[in-house]
Design a protein around this motif. Structure first.
Motif, PDB file in Angstrom:
ATOM      1  N   ASP A 191       1.129  10.172   5.437  1.00 56.96           N
ATOM      2  CA  ASP A 191       0.110  10.448   6.463  1.00 56.96           C
ATOM      3  C   ASP A 191       0.675  11.265   7.623  1.00 56.96           C
ATOM      4  OD1 ASP A 191      -1.784   9.048   4.999  1.00 56.96           O
ATOM      5  OD2 ASP A 191      -1.277   7.137   5.947  1.00 56.96           O
ATOM      6  N   GLY A 192       1.451  12.278   7.275  1.00 54.20           N
ATOM      7  CA  GLY A 192       1.985  13.172   8.285  1.00 54.20           C
ATOM      8  C   GLY A 192       3.269  12.710   8.939  1.00 54.20           C
ATOM      9  N   GLU A 193       3.760  11.528   8.606  1.00 54.22           N
ATOM     10  CA  GLU A 193       5.015  11.023   9.174  1.00 54.22           C
ATOM     11  C   GLU A 193       6.149  11.158   8.163  1.00 54.22           C
ATOM     12  OE1 GLU A 193       5.088  10.476  12.199  1.00 54.22           O
ATOM     13  OE2 GLU A 193       3.053   9.903  12.776  1.00 54.22           O
ATOM     14  N   ALA A 235       3.797   3.606   2.550  1.00 53.83           N
ATOM     15  CA  ALA A 235       5.180   4.064   2.417  1.00 53.83           C
ATOM     16  C   ALA A 235       5.806   3.536   1.131  1.00 53.83           C
ATOM     17  CB  ALA A 235       5.994   3.619   3.633  1.00 53.83           C
ATOM     18  N   ILE A 236       5.523   2.292   0.777  1.00 53.51           N
ATOM     19  CA  ILE A 236       6.042   1.722  -0.470  1.00 53.51           C
ATOM     20  C   ILE A 236       5.587   2.553  -1.657  1.00 53.51           C
ATOM     21  CG2 ILE A 236       5.824  -0.247  -2.050  1.00 53.51           C
ATOM     22  CD1 ILE A 236       5.755  -2.043   0.473  1.00 53.51           C
ATOM     23  N   ARG A 237       4.322   2.897  -1.680  1.00 53.39           N
ATOM     24  CA  ARG A 237       3.794   3.697  -2.799  1.00 53.39           C
ATOM     25  C   ARG A 237       4.441   5.077  -2.835  1.00 53.39           C
ATOM     26  NH1 ARG A 237       1.767   2.868  -7.590  1.00 53.39           N
ATOM     27  NH2 ARG A 237       0.476   1.203  -6.732  1.00 53.39           N
ATOM     28  N   ALA A 238       4.598   5.717  -1.679  1.00 56.33           N
ATOM     29  CA  ALA A 238       5.212   7.044  -1.640  1.00 56.33           C
ATOM     30  C   ALA A 238       6.674   7.001  -2.088  1.00 56.33           C
ATOM     31  CB  ALA A 238       5.106   7.621  -0.223  1.00 56.33           C
ATOM     32  N   VAL A 239       7.397   5.970  -1.661  1.00 61.82           N
ATOM     33  CA  VAL A 239       8.803   5.838  -2.069  1.00 61.82           C
ATOM     34  C   VAL A 239       8.886   5.548  -3.568  1.00 61.82           C
ATOM     35  CG1 VAL A 239      10.906   4.474  -1.775  1.00 61.82           C
ATOM     36  CG2 VAL A 239       9.573   5.168   0.233  1.00 61.82           C
ATOM     37  N   HIS A 240       7.982   4.714  -4.068  1.00 65.07           N
ATOM     38  CA  HIS A 240       7.962   4.455  -5.511  1.00 65.07           C
ATOM     39  C   HIS A 240       7.736   5.743  -6.292  1.00 65.07           C
ATOM     40  CE1 HIS A 240       5.870   3.677  -9.339  1.00 65.07           C
ATOM     41  NE2 HIS A 240       6.748   2.689  -9.449  1.00 65.07           N
ATOM     42  N   ASP A 241       6.789   6.542  -5.854  1.00 64.54           N
ATOM     43  CA  ASP A 241       6.477   7.776  -6.571  1.00 64.54           C
ATOM     44  C   ASP A 241       7.650   8.760  -6.535  1.00 64.54           C
ATOM     45  OD1 ASP A 241       4.002   6.715  -7.090  1.00 64.54           O
ATOM     46  OD2 ASP A 241       2.948   7.894  -5.568  1.00 64.54           O
ATOM     47  N   ALA A 242       8.418   8.741  -5.441  1.00 68.31           N
ATOM     48  CA  ALA A 242       9.531   9.686  -5.297  1.00 68.31           C
ATOM     49  C   ALA A 242      10.835   9.177  -5.878  1.00 68.31           C
ATOM     50  CB  ALA A 242       9.734  10.016  -3.812  1.00 68.31           C
ATOM     51  N   GLU A 243      11.074   7.876  -5.785  1.00 66.22           N
ATOM     52  CA  GLU A 243      12.390   7.322  -6.127  1.00 66.22           C
ATOM     53  C   GLU A 243      12.351   6.322  -7.276  1.00 66.22           C
ATOM     54  OE1 GLU A 243      15.162   8.268  -4.817  1.00 66.22           O
ATOM     55  OE2 GLU A 243      14.630   9.248  -2.926  1.00 66.22           O
ATOM     56  N   GLY A 244      11.150   5.893  -7.707  1.00 62.42           N
ATOM     57  CA  GLY A 244      11.037   4.874  -8.751  1.00 62.42           C
ATOM     58  C   GLY A 244      11.295   5.428 -10.132  1.00 62.42           C
ATOM     59  N   PRO A 245      11.092   4.595 -11.168  1.00 61.96           N
ATOM     60  CA  PRO A 245      10.507   3.243 -11.093  1.00 61.96           C
ATOM     61  C   PRO A 245      11.512   2.208 -10.602  1.00 61.96           C
ATOM     62  CG  PRO A 245      11.119   3.744 -13.348  1.00 61.96           C
ATOM     63  CD  PRO A 245      11.390   4.993 -12.558  1.00 61.96           C
ATOM     64  N   ALA A 299       7.711   4.643  12.249  1.00 63.73           N
ATOM     65  CA  ALA A 299       8.022   4.179  13.611  1.00 63.73           C
ATOM     66  C   ALA A 299       9.223   3.245  13.664  1.00 63.73           C
ATOM     67  CB  ALA A 299       6.800   3.511  14.260  1.00 63.73           C
ATOM     68  N   HIS A 300      10.022   3.223  12.613  1.00 64.68           N
ATOM     69  CA  HIS A 300      11.208   2.369  12.557  1.00 64.68           C
ATOM     70  C   HIS A 300      12.431   3.196  12.148  1.00 64.68           C
ATOM     71  CE1 HIS A 300       8.111  -0.705  12.574  1.00 64.68           C
ATOM     72  NE2 HIS A 300       9.034  -1.636  12.754  1.00 64.68           N
ATOM     73  N   GLY A 321       6.986   8.504  13.905  1.00 66.04           N
ATOM     74  CA  GLY A 321       5.783   7.707  14.096  1.00 66.04           C
ATOM     75  C   GLY A 321       5.865   6.823  15.327  1.00 66.04           C
ATOM     76  N   ARG A 322       4.710   6.289  15.713  1.00 65.67           N
ATOM     77  CA  ARG A 322       4.638   5.461  16.925  1.00 65.67           C
ATOM     78  C   ARG A 322       4.075   4.076  16.674  1.00 65.67           C
ATOM     79  NH1 ARG A 322       2.190   8.701  21.885  1.00 65.67           N
ATOM     80  NH2 ARG A 322       3.057   6.852  22.913  1.00 65.67           N
ATOM     81  N   ARG A 323       3.458   3.848  15.518  1.00 73.33           N
ATOM     82  CA  ARG A 323       2.913   2.529  15.224  1.00 73.33           C
ATOM     83  C   ARG A 323       2.972   2.300  13.719  1.00 73.33           C
ATOM     84  NH1 ARG A 323      -1.659   3.104  12.568  1.00 73.33           N
ATOM     85  NH2 ARG A 323      -2.964   4.944  12.880  1.00 73.33           N
ATOM     86  N   MET A 324       2.895   1.019  13.331  1.00 74.92           N
ATOM     87  CA  MET A 324       2.906   0.685  11.908  1.00 74.92           C
ATOM     88  C   MET A 324       2.171  -0.627  11.699  1.00 74.92           C
ATOM     89  SD  MET A 324       6.087   0.024   9.260  1.00 74.92           S
ATOM     90  CE  MET A 324       6.408  -1.659   9.839  1.00 74.92           C
ATOM     91  N   SER A 325       1.354  -0.665  10.672  1.00 82.07           N
ATOM     92  CA  SER A 325       0.718  -1.906  10.238  1.00 82.07           C
ATOM     93  C   SER A 325       1.152  -2.172   8.804  1.00 82.07           C
ATOM     94  CB  SER A 325      -0.806  -1.792  10.308  1.00 82.07           C
ATOM     95  OG  SER A 325      -1.296  -0.952   9.270  1.00 82.07           O
ATOM     96  N   ALA A 326       0.707  -3.303   8.252  1.00 81.70           N
ATOM     97  CA  ALA A 326       0.999  -3.589   6.846  1.00 81.70           C
ATOM     98  C   ALA A 326       0.441  -2.503   5.937  1.00 81.70           C
ATOM     99  CB  ALA A 326       0.416  -4.951   6.461  1.00 81.70           C
ATOM    100  N   LEU A 327      -0.684  -1.891   6.343  1.00 83.48           N
ATOM    101  CA  LEU A 327      -1.283  -0.854   5.505  1.00 83.48           C
ATOM    102  C   LEU A 327      -0.409   0.404   5.469  1.00 83.48           C
ATOM    103  CD1 LEU A 327      -5.063  -1.180   6.443  1.00 83.48           C
ATOM    104  CD2 LEU A 327      -3.779  -2.291   4.598  1.00 83.48           C
ATOM    105  N   GLU A 328       0.158   0.798   6.618  1.00 82.38           N
ATOM    106  CA  GLU A 328       1.086   1.939   6.620  1.00 82.38           C
ATOM    107  C   GLU A 328       2.341   1.623   5.816  1.00 82.38           C
ATOM    108  OE1 GLU A 328      -1.278   3.086  10.333  1.00 82.38           O
ATOM    109  OE2 GLU A 328      -0.217   1.229   9.877  1.00 82.38           O
ATOM    110  N   HIS A 329       2.788   0.380   5.907  1.00 85.47           N
ATOM    111  CA  HIS A 329       3.974  -0.015   5.136  1.00 85.47           C
ATOM    112  C   HIS A 329       3.671   0.042   3.638  1.00 85.47           C
ATOM    113  CE1 HIS A 329       7.966  -0.996   6.172  1.00 85.47           C
ATOM    114  NE2 HIS A 329       7.949  -2.302   5.994  1.00 85.47           N
ATOM    115  N   MET A 330       2.470  -0.349   3.248  1.00 83.85           N
ATOM    116  CA  MET A 330       2.074  -0.252   1.846  1.00 83.85           C
ATOM    117  C   MET A 330       2.025   1.200   1.383  1.00 83.85           C
ATOM    118  SD  MET A 330      -0.978  -3.107   1.782  1.00 83.85           S
ATOM    119  CE  MET A 330      -1.492  -2.706   0.099  1.00 83.85           C
TER     120      MET A 330
END
Length: 288
Positions: free
Chosen positions: A59-61, A127-137, A110-111, A116-125
Motif C-alpha cells: 500500500d505504498g509503504e 505485509a505477511i501476504r506480500a512477504v509470502h508472495d516475494a519470499e515464500g513458500p 511504521a516499524h 509508514g506512520r501507523r499499523m493495524s493488524a490489517l496492515e500487518h496481514m
C-alpha cells in the motif's frame, strides 16, 4: 501495544472523569501512535547485521525483509509485534538455522527500517501476504503478540502454511482495546464507546473491524499444526485469551510459562526449544 507517553496517559485519565466523549476521541488518536522505531538490541545486532535484506511494497509503504540460512531449506516466517522489529527474534533465528531451516522476517509498516506512520493488524496481514508472495513458500509461521494475531488471521484467510506458533497472541481487536485502556488508566466502562469510535474512524474506511479482527471467531484452520505459548504474568496479552484460542483450534497445543511476561518469553531457552521442536516435527496424519 500503542506507545503513549506518561503525560498523555495522565491527561486521558483526567479527561475520562470530567469529559468521557473527549477522552474517547483523544484516546483514539493516541491509539494509532506508534512512536519512534525500536532500536536493534545489542544482543541481537550480530544476527541482524548478517541477514540478507530485501524489500516489498505494501500500500505504498516500503517493508524491509530479512533472510537467514539456506534459501533452499524449508523456511519459517517470523512476524513481530507492536513496537518491535524482526531482529527481536535473533535467538530463535539462530536456533532455527541450527536445525537446518531457513528463516524470513520483516519490519512491519511504521516499524524498524520500514516506512509508514501507523499499523493495524490489517496492515500487518497485508505485509505477511506480500512477504509470502516475494519470499515464500513457508513451512511454518511464528508470530508474537500483534504479529501472532495477524499471522493467525492470515492462516484463516488461506495463507498456505502447515505449522503455526503463536507467542503471547492478542486474541482480537477488543482484546487490544482492553489492554490499551487498562495500560493508560482509562475506565473499563468506556471500552465499547472507545471501540465503536475507532471502528467508525478506522483508516481507509474499513468496516466491521471488531468482528473481522477476531482470532477466536476466525480461528486458525484445524489442518494447521498449532502451538500456543502464553505466560501467566503477561500484562499485555492477558492469559485469559490463550484458553479461548486453544478451544477454537481443535488439536492445538497450549504451552504455559510463568514469570517471563510479554516479551522475555521470546528469549527463554525452553520456549525457543519448544518452538523449534514444533516446526520441525512430522505433521500428523490427516484423515480423509
Amino acid at each position: 501495544m500503542p506507545y503513549v507517553p506518561a503525560p498523555v496517559s495522565a491527561g486521558l485519565r483526567a479527561l475520562s472523569a470530567v469529559a468521557p466523549p473527549l477522552a474517547v476521541r483523544v484516546a483514539a488518536r493516541a491509539f494509532w501512535y506508534v512512536g519512534p522505531p525500536a532500536d536493534v538490541r545489542p544482543a541481537d545486532r550480530a544476527v541482524h547485521d548478517r541477514a540478507r535484506q530485501g524489500a516489498v511494497h505494501v500500500d505504498g509503504e516500503r517493508v524491509v525483509t530479512y533472510r537467514w540460512g539456506d534459501p533452499r531449506a524449508p523456511t519459517v516466517l517470523l512476524v513481530h509485534g507492536w513496537k518491535s522489529r524482526a531482529s527481536r527474534f535473533a535467538g530463535l533465528v539462530t536456533s532455527l538455522e541450527a536445525a537446518g531451516l531457513g528463516v524470513v522476517s520483516f519490519d512491519g509498516v511504521a516499524h524498524g527500517a520500514s516506512s509508514g506512520r501507523r499499523m493495524s493488524a490489517l496492515e500487518h496481514m497485508a505485509a505477511i501476504r506480500a512477504v509470502h508472495d516475494a519470499e515464500g513458500p513457508f513451512t511454518a509461521v511464528v508470530g508474537h503478540s500483534l504479529g501472532a494475531l495477524a499471522a493467525g488471521l492470515s492462516l484463516a484467510d488461506g495463507l498456505p502454511v502447515d505449522r503455526f506458533v503463536s507467542v503471547a497472541a492478542m486474541t482480537g481487536f477488543d482484546a487490544i482495546a482492553e489492554s490499551f485502556l487498562r495500560l493508560v488508566g482509562m475506565p473499563a466502562g468506556l471500552h465499547d464507546r472507545f471501540c465503536d469510535h475507532v471502528e467508525r474512524t478506522f483508516p481507509g474506511g474499513v468496516r466491521d473491524v471488531r468482528s473481522r479482527i477476531d482470532l477466536v471467531a476466525h480461528p486458525v484452520p484445524e489442518r494447521v499444526a498449532t502451538l500456543l505459548v502464553q505466560d501467566d504474568d503477561d500484562r499485555m496479552s492477558l492469559p485469559t485469551g490463550a484458553p479461548l484460542l486453544h478451544a477454537a483450534v481443535p488439536g492445538s497445543t497450549l504451552l504455559t510459562t510463568r514469570g517471563l511476561g510479554h516479551n522475555r518469553v521470546l528469549d527463554d531457552p525452553a520456549v525457543v526449544a519448544a518452538v523449534v521442536a514444533h516446526v520441525t516435527a512430522p505433521l500428523p496424519a490427516v484423515t480423509p
